[in-house]
Motif scaffolding. Sequence first.
Motif, short mmCIF file in Angstrom:
data_model
loop_
_atom_site.label_atom_id
_atom_site.label_comp_id
_atom_site.label_asym_id
_atom_site.label_seq_id
_atom_site.Cartn_x
_atom_site.Cartn_y
_atom_site.Cartn_z
N ALA A 420 14.21 -33.49 28.37
CA ALA A 420 14.56 -34.71 27.65
C ALA A 420 13.68 -35.89 28.04
CB ALA A 420 16.03 -35.06 27.92
N GLY A 421 12.59 -35.66 28.76
CA GLY A 421 11.72 -36.75 29.16
C GLY A 421 10.92 -37.31 28.01
N LYS A 422 10.43 -38.53 28.18
CA LYS A 422 9.63 -39.14 27.12
C LYS A 422 8.31 -38.40 26.97
CE LYS A 422 7.50 -42.83 29.93
NZ LYS A 422 7.39 -44.29 30.08
N ILE A 423 7.70 -38.54 25.82
CA ILE A 423 6.44 -37.87 25.52
C ILE A 423 5.29 -38.61 26.18
CG2 ILE A 423 4.80 -37.35 23.67
CD1 ILE A 423 7.20 -36.70 21.89
N ARG A 424 4.44 -37.86 26.90
CA ARG A 424 3.27 -38.44 27.57
C ARG A 424 1.96 -38.04 26.90
NH1 ARG A 424 4.65 -40.38 32.46
NH2 ARG A 424 2.83 -41.68 32.02
N GLY A 425 2.04 -37.15 25.91
CA GLY A 425 0.84 -36.69 25.23
C GLY A 425 1.12 -35.37 24.55
N ILE A 426 0.07 -34.56 24.38
CA ILE A 426 0.22 -33.32 23.63
C ILE A 426 -0.77 -32.28 24.13
CG2 ILE A 426 -1.41 -33.99 21.80
CD1 ILE A 426 0.63 -32.68 19.81
N TYR A 427 -0.34 -31.01 24.09
CA TYR A 427 -1.21 -29.88 24.38
C TYR A 427 -1.95 -29.51 23.10
CZ TYR A 427 1.50 -29.19 28.68
OH TYR A 427 2.11 -29.34 29.89
N ALA A 428 -3.28 -29.53 23.12
CA ALA A 428 -4.07 -29.20 21.94
C ALA A 428 -4.29 -27.70 21.78
CB ALA A 428 -5.41 -29.93 21.96
N GLN A 429 -3.84 -26.90 22.73
CA GLN A 429 -3.84 -25.43 22.60
C GLN A 429 -5.25 -24.89 22.31
OE1 GLN A 429 -0.19 -25.11 23.73
NE2 GLN A 429 -0.83 -23.24 22.72
N ASP A 430 -6.24 -25.32 23.12
CA ASP A 430 -7.61 -24.81 23.00
C ASP A 430 -8.29 -25.22 21.70
OD1 ASP A 430 -8.42 -23.46 25.35
OD2 ASP A 430 -7.11 -21.78 24.89
N ALA A 432 -10.33 -27.73 20.20
CA ALA A 432 -11.15 -28.91 20.53
C ALA A 432 -11.25 -29.88 19.37
CB ALA A 432 -12.54 -28.46 20.99
N ALA A 433 -11.24 -29.37 18.15
CA ALA A 433 -11.38 -30.25 17.00
C ALA A 433 -10.15 -31.12 16.78
CB ALA A 433 -11.66 -29.42 15.74
N ALA A 434 -9.01 -30.69 17.31
CA ALA A 434 -7.79 -31.48 17.16
C ALA A 434 -7.73 -32.64 18.15
CB ALA A 434 -6.55 -30.58 17.34
N ARG A 435 -8.47 -32.54 19.25
CA ARG A 435 -8.33 -33.55 20.30
C ARG A 435 -8.65 -34.97 19.83
NH1 ARG A 435 -10.28 -32.75 26.39
NH2 ARG A 435 -12.37 -32.50 25.51
N THR A 457 -3.41 -24.77 27.11
CA THR A 457 -2.36 -24.14 26.32
C THR A 457 -1.07 -24.12 27.13
OG1 THR A 457 -2.85 -21.91 27.13
CG2 THR A 457 -4.02 -22.65 25.17
N THR A 458 0.03 -24.20 26.44
CA THR A 458 1.33 -24.02 27.06
C THR A 458 2.13 -23.07 26.19
OG1 THR A 458 3.27 -25.16 27.99
CG2 THR A 458 2.42 -25.99 25.91
N PRO A 525 -7.55 -29.11 11.80
CA PRO A 525 -8.47 -27.98 11.96
C PRO A 525 -7.78 -26.80 12.66
CG PRO A 525 -9.03 -29.76 13.48
CD PRO A 525 -8.01 -30.30 12.55
N ARG A 526 -8.23 -25.62 12.33
CA ARG A 526 -7.64 -24.40 12.88
C ARG A 526 -8.62 -23.68 13.79
NH1 ARG A 526 -4.11 -21.25 8.24
NH2 ARG A 526 -2.78 -23.02 7.65
#
Length: 559
Positions: A420-430, A432-435, A457-458, A525-526
């Motif tokens: 339930a913690g606040k969001i600190r960012g996001i995992y881009a899951q490898d 690179a184009a999404a970063r 990745t998580t 991007p995929r």
Amino acid sequence: MQNPIAPSRRGVPVLVWVALLLHAPSTVAVEPVDLDAVTRIRDEGFRRSQVMETLRYLTDRIGPRVTGSPQMKRANEWTRDKLAAWGLARARLEAYEFGRGWSFARAAVHMVQPHQGPLIALPEGWTPGTGGPVRGEVVRVSLKEEKDLEAQRGKLAGKIVFLDEPPALEPDDEPAFERYEAEDLEEIARYPIVADRADWRARARKRWEFREKLRRFLEEEKVLATVEASSRRGGLVRVGGGGSPRPGEPLGVPSLVMTAEHYNWVARLLEEGEKVELELDIETRFHEEDTNAYNTLAEIPGTDKADELVMAGAHLDSWHAGTGATDNAAGCAVMMEALRILRALDVKPRRTIRLALWSGEEQGLLGSEAYVREHFAAWPEPEDAEERALPRYLWRQRGALQLRPDHAKLAAYFNLDNGAGKIRGIYAQDNAAARPIFEAWLEPLRDLGADTVTLRTTGGTDHMSFERVGLPGFQFIQDRLDYFTRTHHTNMDGYDAIVREDLMQAAVVVATFLYHAAMRAQPLPRKPLPRPEEEQEEEEKQPEQNATERLQRHRGETD
């Protein structure tokens, strides 16, 4: 005050340099961010939030939500109706085959010899009850391998079997409540190169197969009950599934998890030669009147790209020790609130924004996997009958991935399920184009503490159902709070573990991501489509040959 147009050392005014930089052609496309929309999202999310009211109903009013239980079905129906009342379109339930449901109503454990008094323990999921109060003598034996079962055959009838070694309860100097510091986020942002590709599925299959043999053995030997030690100290009972929802598999016997401190007390008495007798009264129920489970879905329709989708999701099911607040009513309340915010602002997204509240996550991502299989893509079923008898999450990815028409239409899926913690960012899951896209979207949210994008990745939750078939699925980075130390699957996972401001912040971040993903010109991007596992395994078996082939291709010596 300095002159704003003071000359630089080369004699060119500073403002001219800025103008030149702003208008110079760039090889890097700038991701557009709608700051007016962000302002409106923040205003609605921080001044008229309903996230805590949603959370309170899911936890205090509905309670634990074990997949297939009456409470889970009530949660499905309540979330569907609430989303419809907020004005979302096509609020509905989608069914998939699950198996027998399970719930429990009572768990009373008392020591009656050599002392009298209550002990704290709860049943594991999908294990039977005792059919009223029963008494039995306690023994402690190890049943970890098939040879252990044979060694104990004929010796355990009518016994209450303690299965674990007494856990060592050393003083814990780690903080129970934790937020990420700047250096923690810097570490998360660094990409680790991991060489270990051990076959987790083979190990998981071995554990699953032994658990089934153990349940059958316990039934045949007429063991009264089993008891395991909780994996958390301090009076916490951390539960999971001891039985199986799959019809035809053995039920086993009543299986309990006891607080580590009480477990150790009983174990010490046994070591000292005392006869220990317990009385158990466990009431559980299997639900087989409806073997389907359900996902809740609703959406904000798109406009010119309405056939394309942006999805948000969290799992609605929980375990039964607490009321499932941090795992994962919090994620559901945030995702519901994010869509409520967008609907309240009457946004007109280009793409359809769809919310999914999954069931069956705790049993192996079953709800999201079934949805992805039905709507987007699926790996072929195993030809081997023995493998087909395993749970789906243990099937290997063989053959050609079968793509459904809507596979090309999913722009992105965003998931929330790390407490339930606040969001600190996001995992881009490898990806690179999404970063750079995510970094642009986070820029106006930096003052809320959300500023980290990592290519790491998580896993372990529902975005993986999308990842496994080549769809862009992402999980947010969240502050840990006391999720892994106190609340995860325990009797302390309730409403009081929630920090209101964290959920409000998370809803604003999610709404911002959904809005921009739905409005941008192109889908996210995929990565390349995943390959069948047998191709990867074949490459790993012949590393030298593959290296030679790669070198030949590089030199142009092969086609």
